[in-house]
Design an enzyme around this catalytic site. Structure first.
Site, mmCIF file in Angstrom:
data_model
loop_
_atom_site.group_PDB
_atom_site.id
_atom_site.type_symbol
_atom_site.label_atom_id
_atom_site.label_comp_id
_atom_site.label_asym_id
_atom_site.label_seq_id
_atom_site.Cartn_x
_atom_site.Cartn_y
_atom_site.Cartn_z
ATOM 1 C CD GLU A 92 -10.116 4.012 -0.256
ATOM 2 O OE1 GLU A 92 -9.343 5.364 -0.735
ATOM 3 O OE2 GLU A 92 -9.201 3.016 -0.887
ATOM 4 C CE LYS A 125 -4.509 -1.208 0.000
ATOM 5 N NZ LYS A 125 -4.641 -1.508 -0.566
ATOM 6 C CB SER A 177 0.228 -7.920 -0.836
ATOM 7 O OG SER A 177 -1.131 -8.725 -0.580
#
Ligand SMILES: O=C(O)c1ccccc1NCC(=O)[C@H](O)[C@H](O)COP(=O)(O)O
Length: 675
Positions: free
Chosen positions: A367, A345, A634
């Site tokens: 969000e 991220k 990830s």
């Protein structure tokens, strides 16, 4: 792009590099030659500077030393110290001088410049006769190439008709003088061996990434047209790899294998289905992004943030225990879990927050579902000194109380969202709504390759660092491209980041793993490609899980990160053109893979990433030992450990009521949002 380079392609030289940044720009586009000017000029650089630039420059780019009547010892020094590979002479150097250079090193190549209209007295050519004589003189000399130029980096074109039939010139010809992206097509009709450009790819006295990109793109297209049959895509990536091909594929703007990925549309997908109030801001965002993505300072700043703050490049780890245990393909893990904040991220967040700052915004909104993107955004905002507000469904806030605290600790305000199911999709709606009211000072850091254009493009570009690194690392380690790249898919940002630089490499399988939940034949999954239909939601056209009337269905996955009812538009397109495969992985398979990885490799991965691990185990078995699978890990899984323990416990007690209602299922969701 994985272009097969043909001998007949017109080559390109970019001359007059002055900064380390120039080398970085060239590394993106990988021209054939790069020139250092050592003659008196606004582009003159010292030997030390040239050495420093050469050290950064991609080693497949041949460096050319540009001189006007130099001291021969200087040339010897530059060659001996490996600073230049080729010599380019613009002065009154005679044949004796050339012969001395050849005696020093018979392999050294020499380019002799001929000024076609404005040269000194000896080379003054007002008529075709003198030009012909001068060319004749040098084509019968010991030099290797001729450079037909108007002056010395003058930016002016000369009368190309003076060249006559270039095929009759006995040496390969570099054509220079005011060549740029606009006239290169016309100039290519002359069919030179190479183009030599300096002024035409400069802005404010410096090499411009945008102009170099344009000119190289144009030349690629020209070469393709000229050389169609020899320029076919490689069917077998193992037999057709060379370093210059690989570096060219790094460039974000040159994926011409996937032609429809333009103007916010990926085939029929993507678009901008948004209220009019946001339209101007999206246009502004796209314009600003298109500028900054080519700005060397922006690129350098972001790279520094990646390296110094986020901890990039992330490790490409050979999972030897797993490989030996499963048998078949070698498995590598791209360790995005080791990034600062624990997932991929941060790549997107740093890019977008930096972009927002450059755009003059002072406030960031985002969000979040389980909190991971919110934490990453709050982190980026804290570090880059921006005001930050996060929107989070009330239900998620309750389940992820620790992440709420983290965001607050990082200085962000967390706003509860009480509409709809009070989860992620509602948080996206609310953030979008908030953005419409304050676009003047606020940027919305969307967390995945979704939403209206240009978000899917921007997020993909910032995440594409993953595949750029995988490619470099795997070639260094294995000397060939992988057989398959595997990544989990919610909205699809880690997956597209892992796929992007391999899209042109047709031999590399791209596999996205959707949340199969309790099984795709039940109501409890989030497999938008496997089970969804085309629809429009959150500003984009894509595949969504929908009811009979087109309403977005409630979706379920053990991982909150994959629990999104849609998929990014680029994935929808890659699926349709069959460039990528998308498979569902059930909760049980993911949990098994989660435990397996911990046991075998001592790595606790995010439950999202465990979906990709599960798929890699399935396919590795069926492959040979010379096949390679790269799995994008990830995120890290500390956040999931306790919930998985409870999930297992519930199962073994046969008291798992998850499948009974989507509500109770939601209460048991884990993890990090991937959307
Ligand atoms: O670029 C200079 O300043 C220069 C100075 C002295 C000798 C040669 C010089 N440049 C050579 C080149 O940059 C290229 O060979 C060619 O002239 C580029 O021409 P243009 O694209 O018109 O700048």
């Amino acid at each position: 792009m994985n272009k097969a380079v043909s001998e007949e392609d017109i080559k390109i030289k970019i001359c007059g590099l002055k900064r380390i940044d120039d080398a970085k720009i060239l590394n993106k586009y990988v021209p054939d030659y790069a020139g250092f000017v050592f003659a008196e000029s606004k582009r003159k650089i010292s030997f030390d500077k040239a050495k420093a630039i050469k050290n950064v420059l991609d080693e497949t780019i041949t460096t050319v030393g540009v001189f006007v009547d130099p001291d021969i010892e200087d040339i010897f020094y530059l060659i001996k110290n490996d600073i230049i590979d080729i010599i380019q002479l613009h002065g009154n150097e005679d044949e004796e001088f050339i012969n001395k250079l050849k005696e020093f090193d018979s392999n050294i190549n020499i380019i002799k410049s001929i000024e076609m209209n404005n040269g000194d007295s000896e080379n003054k050519h007002d008529d075709g006769f003198n030009i012909k004589k001068t060319i004749e003189k040098w084509e019968n000399s010991n030099v290797d190439y001729l450079l037909l130029d108007s002056g010395k980096g003058s930016g002016k074109i000369f009368n190309w008709e003076l060249i006559g039939d270039i095929k009759k010139i006995k040496k390969p010809v570099f054509l220079a003088g005011g060549i740029n992206s606009e006239n290169i097509k016309k100039a290519s009709k002359i069919k030179p061996f190479a183009f030599d450009l300096s002024s035409g790819v400069e802005k404010n006295g410096f090499k411009s990434s945008k102009k170099i990109n344009e000119v190289i793109n144009n030349l690629d297209n020209i070469n393709k047209l000229n050389n169609k049959s020899k320029n076919k895509e490689s069917k077998n990536n193992k037999s057709n790899i060379n370093k210059s091909n690989i570096n060219k594929s790094i460039n974000l703007n040159r994926l011409d294998d996937v032609k429809d990925m333009n103007n916010g549309r990926y085939g029929i997908y993507g678009g901008q289905y948004i209220p009019e109030t946001l339209m101007n801001e999206l246009i502004n965002l796209e314009e600003q992004y298109n500028f900054y993505k080519n700005d060397p300072d922006f690129i350098e700043e972001l790279q520094n943030l990646f390296n110094e703050y986020a901890g990039r490049p992330s490790l490409l780890y050979f999972a030897e225990n797993m490989t030996n245990d499963i048998g078949g393909a070698k498995i590598y893990l791209k360790r995005e879990d080791l990034n600062h904040t624990g997932s991929h991220k941060i790549n997107n967040v740093l890019g977008q927050v930096l972009l927002a700052k450059k755009m003059g915004k002072t406030r960031i909104i985002a969000e979040t579902g389980a909190g991971q993107h919110g934490v990453a955004t709050a982190t980026g905002a804290a570090f880059l000194d921006m005001e930050c507000e996060i929107f989070m469904g009330e239900e998620d806030m309750e389940r992820q109380a620790l992440n709420v605290y983290r965001m607050e600790l990082l200085g962000a305000k967390v706003n509860p969202v009480s509409s709809g199911t009070k989860t992620l999709k509602d948080a996206v709606n609310e953030t979008m709504r908030e953005w419409t009211t304050r676009v003047h000072d606020t940027h919305y850091v969307l967390g995945s390759v979704m939403g209206p254009h240009p978000f899917p493009m921007i997020v993909r570009d910032f995440q594409s660092v993953i595949s750029r690194e995988i490619k470099e690392e795997i070639l260094k380690i294995e000397g060939k491209l992988p057989t398959a790249i595997v990544a989990c898919v919610g909205g699809g940002s880690n997956a597209i980041g892992s796929f992007f630089n391999f899209i042109g490499d047709k031999g590399v399988r791209l596999i996205g793993c959707e949340a199969g939940g309790k099984g795709v034949d039940t109501e409890y999954h989030a497999a938008s490609i496997t089970k969804g239909e085309i629809g429009i939601f959150h500003g984009m056209k894509s595949y969504f899980c929908q009811g009979n009337y087109g309403q977005i269905s409630p979706v379920y996955s053990i991982s909150a990160g994959l629990d999104y009812p849609g998929i990014g538009p680029e994935h929808a397109y890659l699926n349709d053109i069959k460039r990528a495969e998308y498979v569902p992985i059930t909760d049980d398979e993911a949990v098994e893979a989660f435990e397996y990885l911990a046991e075998k490799e001592g790595i606790i991965c995010a439950i999202e990433s465990a979906h990709a691990i599960a798929q890699s185990i399935k396919i590795a078995k069926k492959m040979d030992s010379d096949d390679i699978i790269v799995v994008c890990l990830s995120g890290r899984g500390d956040k999931d450990a306790e919930s998985i323990k409870n999930y297992k416990l519930a199962k073994s007690n046969k008291s798992d009521k998850l499948a009974k209602s989507s509500n109770s299922a939601k209460l048991n969701k884990l993890g990090e949002e991937e959307i």
